[in-house]
Design a protein around this motif. Structure first.
Motif, PDB file in Angstrom:
ATOM      1  N   ALA A  36     -16.599  33.538 129.349  1.00 45.39           N
ATOM      2  CA  ALA A  36     -16.263  32.600 128.278  1.00 45.39           C
ATOM      3  C   ALA A  36     -17.466  31.746 127.895  1.00 45.39           C
ATOM      4  CB  ALA A  36     -15.095  31.719 128.706  1.00 45.39           C
ATOM      5  N   MET A  37     -18.255  31.311 128.887  1.00 46.69           N
ATOM      6  CA  MET A  37     -19.449  30.521 128.566  1.00 46.69           C
ATOM      7  C   MET A  37     -20.466  31.346 127.788  1.00 46.69           C
ATOM      8  SD  MET A  37     -20.061  27.930 131.795  1.00 46.69           S
ATOM      9  CE  MET A  37     -21.047  29.088 132.648  1.00 46.69           C
ATOM     10  N   LEU A  38     -20.652  32.598 128.170  1.00 50.50           N
ATOM     11  CA  LEU A  38     -21.559  33.465 127.418  1.00 50.50           C
ATOM     12  C   LEU A  38     -21.041  33.702 126.000  1.00 50.50           C
ATOM     13  CD1 LEU A  38     -22.613  36.179 130.003  1.00 50.50           C
ATOM     14  CD2 LEU A  38     -24.118  34.636 128.759  1.00 50.50           C
ATOM     15  N   ALA A  39     -19.738  33.878 125.863  1.00 49.52           N
ATOM     16  CA  ALA A  39     -19.158  34.096 124.541  1.00 49.52           C
ATOM     17  C   ALA A  39     -19.391  32.901 123.633  1.00 49.52           C
ATOM     18  CB  ALA A  39     -17.664  34.388 124.672  1.00 49.52           C
ATOM     19  N   VAL A  40     -19.224  31.701 124.170  1.00 43.08           N
ATOM     20  CA  VAL A  40     -19.462  30.495 123.379  1.00 43.08           C
ATOM     21  C   VAL A  40     -20.933  30.405 122.989  1.00 43.08           C
ATOM     22  CG1 VAL A  40     -19.496  27.970 123.496  1.00 43.08           C
ATOM     23  CG2 VAL A  40     -17.495  29.230 124.286  1.00 43.08           C
ATOM     24  N   GLU A  41     -21.812  30.707 123.929  1.00 40.94           N
ATOM     25  CA  GLU A  41     -23.248  30.667 123.634  1.00 40.94           C
ATOM     26  C   GLU A  41     -23.617  31.663 122.538  1.00 40.94           C
ATOM     27  OE1 GLU A  41     -27.193  29.785 123.521  1.00 40.94           O
ATOM     28  OE2 GLU A  41     -25.612  28.659 124.524  1.00 40.94           O
ATOM     29  N   PHE A  42     -23.099  32.877 122.634  1.00 38.26           N
ATOM     30  CA  PHE A  42     -23.392  33.881 121.611  1.00 38.26           C
ATOM     31  C   PHE A  42     -22.799  33.484 120.262  1.00 38.26           C
ATOM     32  CE2 PHE A  42     -23.761  37.377 125.026  1.00 38.26           C
ATOM     33  CZ  PHE A  42     -25.101  37.059 125.215  1.00 38.26           C
ATOM     34  N   ALA A  43     -21.631  32.865 120.267  1.00 36.33           N
ATOM     35  CA  ALA A  43     -21.013  32.427 119.011  1.00 36.33           C
ATOM     36  C   ALA A  43     -21.816  31.292 118.381  1.00 36.33           C
ATOM     37  CB  ALA A  43     -19.576  32.000 119.249  1.00 36.33           C
ATOM     38  N   VAL A  44     -22.329  30.392 119.200  1.00 34.42           N
ATOM     39  CA  VAL A  44     -23.130  29.282 118.681  1.00 34.42           C
ATOM     40  C   VAL A  44     -24.426  29.806 118.080  1.00 34.42           C
ATOM     41  CG1 VAL A  44     -24.487  27.265 119.383  1.00 34.42           C
ATOM     42  CG2 VAL A  44     -22.138  27.514 120.165  1.00 34.42           C
ATOM     43  N   GLU A  45     -25.048  30.768 118.758  1.00 35.75           N
ATOM     44  CA  GLU A  45     -26.286  31.350 118.240  1.00 35.75           C
ATOM     45  C   GLU A  45     -26.025  32.138 116.961  1.00 35.75           C
ATOM     46  OE1 GLU A  45     -29.390  30.912 119.334  1.00 35.75           O
ATOM     47  OE2 GLU A  45     -28.669  29.551 120.880  1.00 35.75           O
ATOM     48  N   GLY A  46     -24.879  32.790 116.881  1.00 30.77           N
ATOM     49  CA  GLY A  46     -24.495  33.468 115.658  1.00 30.77           C
ATOM     50  C   GLY A  46     -25.024  34.876 115.490  1.00 30.77           C
ATOM     51  N   TRP A  47     -25.745  35.407 116.438  1.00 39.04           N
ATOM     52  CA  TRP A  47     -26.319  36.731 116.245  1.00 39.04           C
ATOM     53  C   TRP A  47     -25.574  37.832 116.971  1.00 39.04           C
ATOM     54  CZ3 TRP A  47     -27.903  39.034 120.738  1.00 39.04           C
ATOM     55  CH2 TRP A  47     -28.182  38.190 121.819  1.00 39.04           C
ATOM     56  N   SER A  52     -19.523  38.406 121.381  1.00 41.06           N
ATOM     57  CA  SER A  52     -18.807  37.188 121.721  1.00 41.06           C
ATOM     58  C   SER A  52     -17.301  37.432 121.773  1.00 41.06           C
ATOM     59  CB  SER A  52     -19.133  36.102 120.697  1.00 41.06           C
ATOM     60  OG  SER A  52     -18.409  34.937 120.961  1.00 41.06           O
ATOM     61  N   ARG A  53     -16.786  38.151 120.797  1.00 35.64           N
ATOM     62  CA  ARG A  53     -15.350  38.472 120.789  1.00 35.64           C
ATOM     63  C   ARG A  53     -14.980  39.349 121.980  1.00 35.64           C
ATOM     64  NH1 ARG A  53     -16.481  39.872 115.369  1.00 35.64           N
ATOM     65  NH2 ARG A  53     -16.340  37.998 114.123  1.00 35.64           N
ATOM     66  N   ASP A  54     -15.835  40.330 122.261  1.00 40.00           N
ATOM     67  CA  ASP A  54     -15.568  41.208 123.401  1.00 40.00           C
ATOM     68  C   ASP A  54     -15.577  40.433 124.718  1.00 40.00           C
ATOM     69  OD1 ASP A  54     -15.367  43.329 121.677  1.00 40.00           O
ATOM     70  OD2 ASP A  54     -17.387  44.104 122.081  1.00 40.00           O
ATOM     71  N   LEU A  55     -16.490  39.499 124.858  1.00 38.26           N
ATOM     72  CA  LEU A  55     -16.547  38.697 126.076  1.00 38.26           C
ATOM     73  C   LEU A  55     -15.327  37.797 126.215  1.00 38.26           C
ATOM     74  CD1 LEU A  55     -20.318  37.768 126.224  1.00 38.26           C
ATOM     75  CD2 LEU A  55     -19.040  39.046 127.931  1.00 38.26           C
ATOM     76  N   LEU A  56     -14.854  37.239 125.105  1.00 39.72           N
ATOM     77  CA  LEU A  56     -13.629  36.425 125.172  1.00 39.72           C
ATOM     78  C   LEU A  56     -12.425  37.271 125.562  1.00 39.72           C
ATOM     79  CD1 LEU A  56     -13.866  33.885 122.238  1.00 39.72           C
ATOM     80  CD2 LEU A  56     -13.730  33.413 124.671  1.00 39.72           C
ATOM     81  N   LEU A  57     -12.335  38.463 125.005  1.00 38.82           N
ATOM     82  CA  LEU A  57     -11.250  39.367 125.362  1.00 38.82           C
ATOM     83  C   LEU A  57     -11.339  39.753 126.840  1.00 38.82           C
ATOM     84  CD1 LEU A  57      -8.827  41.024 124.444  1.00 38.82           C
ATOM     85  CD2 LEU A  57     -10.418  42.860 123.893  1.00 38.82           C
TER      86      LEU A  57
END
Length: 76
Positions: A36-47, A52-57
């Protein structure tokens, strides 16, 4: 509401299988938190939005799956 979060009382005498179930559950929760922390980081970076969605799932599946293992092994 507490019955939804923790449906049954925790027992002290779960045996070795129950202890293993609890360990698997908490390791899964830690792994889900990291995902979840990695997903948030990837979502914040936007690339890496798809990642990010896969990590949240993956985090959701880890939490629910390891919770199910805990129910089966520890019977709680």
């Amino acid at each position: 509401m507490p019955n939804f979060i923790w449906p049954s009382l925790r027992r002290r005498d779960v045996g070795p299988a129950g202890a293993l179930g609890r360990i698997i559950h908490w390791l899964g929760v830690i792994a889900a938190g990291l995902c979840a922390m990695l997903a948030v980081e990837f979502a914040v970076e936007g690339w890496a939005m798809q990642l990010s969605r896969d990590l949240l799932l993956t985090a959701i599946v880890l939490v629910l799956g390891t919770r199910a293992v805990r129910y089966v092994l520890a019977r709680e």
